[in-house]
Design a protein around this motif. Structure first.
Motif, short mmCIF file in Angstrom:
data_model
loop_
_atom_site.label_atom_id
_atom_site.label_comp_id
_atom_site.label_asym_id
_atom_site.label_seq_id
_atom_site.Cartn_x
_atom_site.Cartn_y
_atom_site.Cartn_z
N UNK A 1 0.84 -1.20 0.00
CA UNK A 1 0.00 0.00 0.00
C UNK A 1 0.88 1.25 0.00
N UNK B 1 -4.86 6.57 2.66
CA UNK B 1 -3.54 6.94 3.18
C UNK B 1 -2.44 6.90 2.14
N UNK B 2 -1.43 7.73 2.37
CA UNK B 2 -0.30 7.82 1.45
C UNK B 2 -0.35 9.11 0.65
N UNK C 1 2.86 4.63 0.68
CA UNK C 1 3.26 5.60 1.70
C UNK C 1 3.61 6.91 1.00
N UNK D 1 6.17 1.92 -0.39
CA UNK D 1 4.94 1.35 0.17
C UNK D 1 5.17 0.78 1.54
N UNK D 2 4.11 0.25 2.13
CA UNK D 2 4.28 -0.30 3.48
C UNK D 2 5.01 -1.65 3.46
N UNK D 3 5.20 -2.21 2.26
CA UNK D 3 5.91 -3.50 2.20
C UNK D 3 7.25 -3.43 1.50
#
Lengths: 351, 351, 351, 351
Positions: free
Chosen positions: B149, B242-243, B151, B265-267
């Protein structure tokens, strides 16, 4: 304003975070300073820090801190919302004040501090350390030489220190009501740098974000606490008379990279690349390169500290000055309002 | 919808700029296409271009263009405000349509084109060529693999082709009333790329700028003409859920550099650096690197053209499709409104 | 539009959440319906649900669901962003459609559904179940009798089901990009109720909030997932011609209370108190009281289902109708834009 | 600052409305005060009021009022726009000032009053009487004990005193240009209460309304006069760091009810119900109840008056203080701007 003795400046540090970790060790190593006391919100922590550094006093009592005999100056590194209280109390007792950036949580408080320092006749300085880093200092010089009027300036920071909840336990910098957030940590430095080169910001738009919503700890515990202060932001600037700016930071990247700053003007270009090299040139010239340059915070703060002493002992103009602090504060306030109100906001004039 | 013959697609090109310079040579070299005619606003220029390329017809008359016998498709590369007129006229005659980006000057017109193409039962495609460039195509693939997702995503373009008044003589792309500007030239490609990875844009803020206000020429003359369409822009995006995103371009830099695109991203992370290398990795992994990769526009357009033919002859899904064009258009419209109204704007839903 | 046979309506349920928990048991108990199949995104879950309820089919394949022999109607209870796909696919096959609220994620999609249902000539209904609850139904009736024109209407909901991260594990309703959030869960019902009494909303302002930012689970796992869809909101309404409205919900209270709805007009007052009693009276009269009244969702949905069958078998007007769904959708869209753009937004006219 | 004598405080009352109806009788009954004069815009009315209460002077001349021998303090209860004139004139003569709420019609005037009082070295207090009511005082205490950080706070007032044109004849409170309106009457009290518990308001949206547009009278006549100051309002608040607030009032309801105030935090709940009972509890606990509690204005003002005297005679900190008045004023100003500009507005920082 100057105190023309020869001895080291007897200084107290207020704040157990940056104050204890960066400011105190530098003051201890510099023969021009004699750090004598430290304040932290938790008395026990203050005493620990004082013991470790061999200071006369560690306390959680502001009055006790300021009453230590022979004290000449205070370095205010508390949570941002407490700057005004500490700086004004110090100035009222005739102590010189080195204030962490941003000066305050809003322009009104910053102006109160400036007025208090002015009427007390003491030296006031702001720790805009980052502009003193060799890499940024050279960039500013080169930009002034070659770029002319602004076309586009961008500052892009990508850090990984906040990527995971556990990588940075909860502290006041995660709390919006205490004046925390990455804007106060980094954004104000980048606004300061831009204003050094192009001082006329017409208006700003901004977005802030909390990417990691909870962090463990605070006060020693391991329970998760809510993060309310931004760990990422993007800012757009319009300069009066033309030109655009972009300032952004992501503190929750999984892969960090070096800071990139680009300054494009109608006459030329200056750039700091991700390997701490400065590039610059006029229109028609090929870019020249210098670096990698030093960007250590400690060396930069050492210079800020020396300037502070020169203002105290020789009556030199403080650099960076409180006035430069107010200039940044006006833009910083506009950024916060623009984020909250979802519109472009013009920075207020400084009274 | 498919026309299942084996021969090359007989196609006409509308537009003497990109149409003549990029699209026509590619169609000429591809055996899958047979370019037969070209339209330009100036009849003489149209005839010149037709002669040079050995086409059957060069004309400034749209009806004449569309009436050429055996014509199967039209590539619409006119000024943006004329897309709807050309595309709808073509579709009504049963001709397949390849539309330059952006689809139109606003979402309403873009939807009218989409509806006209749908009801005519012809193939409609949009030339999102840049995403077909090897460098960007790989970046998109890697981002989908690793980032999770959003950021922060940023696209930063710095070109020097508009730095001087004389370096790019005046044409319709300098005229806001004809749909010109660098947003229609590059910005829509970058929005397209972002939407391929993170399709949910909640709202945008934006600033555009004209850095070089006058340019010589237009219609062969040397007199200075006013530039009203932006040569620089900055865009902030908030993603739903978000982001943040930043998209910027400066076309008036005195020193260009390669496009830089970063996707955090979050990953994990994916990045295109200024040397056309793609870097990617998941949290905890070191970034891997591939490149330098090809980023030629011609090769990219060749792929777009082949996909268009596959849609015409084999009934394949057009790629990029008109729907993807509408998606970008909604954000593009929001960017224009946000710039003018100086506030954050939510993109409209596509009807 | 009516199918004038006497047998039960053969219906499929799409959705393993509300569809499986509320709709399916009601259809199973009603002799007017014969539920035959269920769809869930996870095939295994779908088969389990089918087995438990003795249905002919459980599947994750929309086409398989719609192809079951003799199927007459579909109840669409998927994540909101998928309503359009499911409802239109059903209508195209001549199946009647009961759509969960809100009709879609935005007005454009809702209009596409309405157009598809209209052109297919099937019955379309929206499950505005809450207005069918006895307590709310009586309140609407009393308000119509006594209040006159609006002065102030307020709807205040305080629930505790989302107070703790673990009290409601992560599902699509916590994901903004899937159309989740408490506005789609409750807010649209409350807007629907207000529009039943005062249909002319001039503009809205709104704020949404995520109070509990992470929840465990989703797809069976226990890892924490980010919540991006609101668990609290406040809405202000201005009515055309005067009068104000307030609609709010907190789903993360630690102490719940009964819904409170107050309707003050220029002629009188109607109120639902926290103990499910309705109070009403004209100016000058003392308020009368009725209740406590039933507010069960199951009983309310039973009535919605019966109305749906009456529309299918006897050609009755569906109630609630799709048109009422569009009316709410226009206000719902305005609420979302007002929240994002931080300004007052006028609902769009329904095309 | 203190005047350490033992006698009653000789006080003048400026204002024939609340000043005459509530403040004067309380001062008359308290042995700690000696009310000596009253000012009203109409000299005749002033003399009547003085006669009725046995005061030394009734006048419409401010200078005459302030010149009465031995005067120590003034209670300013004029129309809001006149507060600054009266309060500053009093302070300049060395008189202590009790100011009605709101301090002024805008933050700038309020700050001027505060600065004038500060530089005169007199006591300045603001009559935030409602927070001194037992019911609200207990609610504030309980909220501080149990609620933690804000999730949602709501204040909902429904009165019937303005429901009919004749029920409240026209006075300055119906005139926007004199600083009238229910926001200055009640809204500021409710904002004050919220700020006592959650002081960090990030931004506000608001709507005001005039439900009864004309009222008879003013200056004794029976002719209808236009009402320009709101008789209803709704306010949304976002707290810095998260959480929402709703504040509303309808003064034109046909059926009044008791004030309802609900405070939901991440740790617990506190609530004032319509029967003046306070409920409170932490997460996991059942709510406890206390009440019905007293909510009389007279008793509350008596406490405010006693605190005022303690500040004058014993040098106690005034409570409520002028600083608390400024804090409310900043939010009040933001509410007015938000209503007019139809957008969210961030309260200004207090200089």
């Amino acid at each position: 304003m100057a105190s023309p003795t020869n001895g080291p400046v007897r200084i107290a540090i207020a704040g157990g975070g940056y104050g204890a970790k960066v400011a105190l060790p530098v003051y201890s190593k510099l023969e021009e300073f004699d750090p004598v006391a430290i304040w932290s919100r938790r008395a026990e922590r203050a005493r620990e820090l004082a013991d470790e550094a061999g200071l006369e006093l560690g306390t959680s009592d502001l009055d006790e801190l300021l009453s230590i005999p022979g004290l000449e100056a205070v370095h205010v590194a508390t949570p941002v919302v407490m700057h005004a209280e500490f700086a004004l109390a110090a100035a009222e007792r005739g102590l010189h004040v080195m204030c962490e950036k941003p000066v305050a949580d809003n322009l009104e408080d910053a102006c109160r501090i400036a007025a208090g320092i002015r009427s007390a006749g003491v030296v006031g300085a702001v720790n805009w350390g980052r502009r003193m880093q060799e890499s940024r200092r050279r960039l500013i010089e080169r930009a002034r030489e070659v770029v002319g009027r602004p076309r586009m300036v961008s500052v892009s920071l990508v850090y990984d220190d906040h990527a995971e909840a556990g990588s940075r336990p909860w502290s006041w910098v995660h709390d919006a009501t205490l004046g925390g957030g990455r804007l106060q940590g980094y954004g104000v430095h980048d606004i300061d740098l831009i204003l050094e080169i192009f001082p006329d910001v017409e208006s700003v738009a901004a977005a802030t974000e909390v990417g990691v919503p909870e962090r463990p700890g605070g006060d020693g515990g391991e329970a998760m606490r809510r993060v309310t202060a931004e760990d990422a932001y993007g800012i757009l600037l319009r300069f009066r008379g033309g030109g655009l700016g972009l300032v952004s930071l992501l503190a929750t990247a999984h892969h960090r990279r070096g800071d990139v700053i680009e300054i494009h003007g109608d006459e030329g270009t200056a750039r700091l690349d991700g390997d701490r090299r400065v590039w610059w040139g006029r229109a028609g010239e090929e870019l020249r390169c210098e670096g990698p340059l030093d960007s250590s915070s400690e060396e930069a703060f050492r210079q800020v500290a020396r300037n502070f002493r020169a203002a105290i002992r020789q009556g030199a103009e403080p650099e960076p000055s409180l006035e430069e602090g107010l200039r940044v504060q006006a833009v910083f306030d506009a950024v916060r309002a623009a984020d909250v109100e979802r519109r472009w906001v013009q920075p207020k004039a400084i009274p």
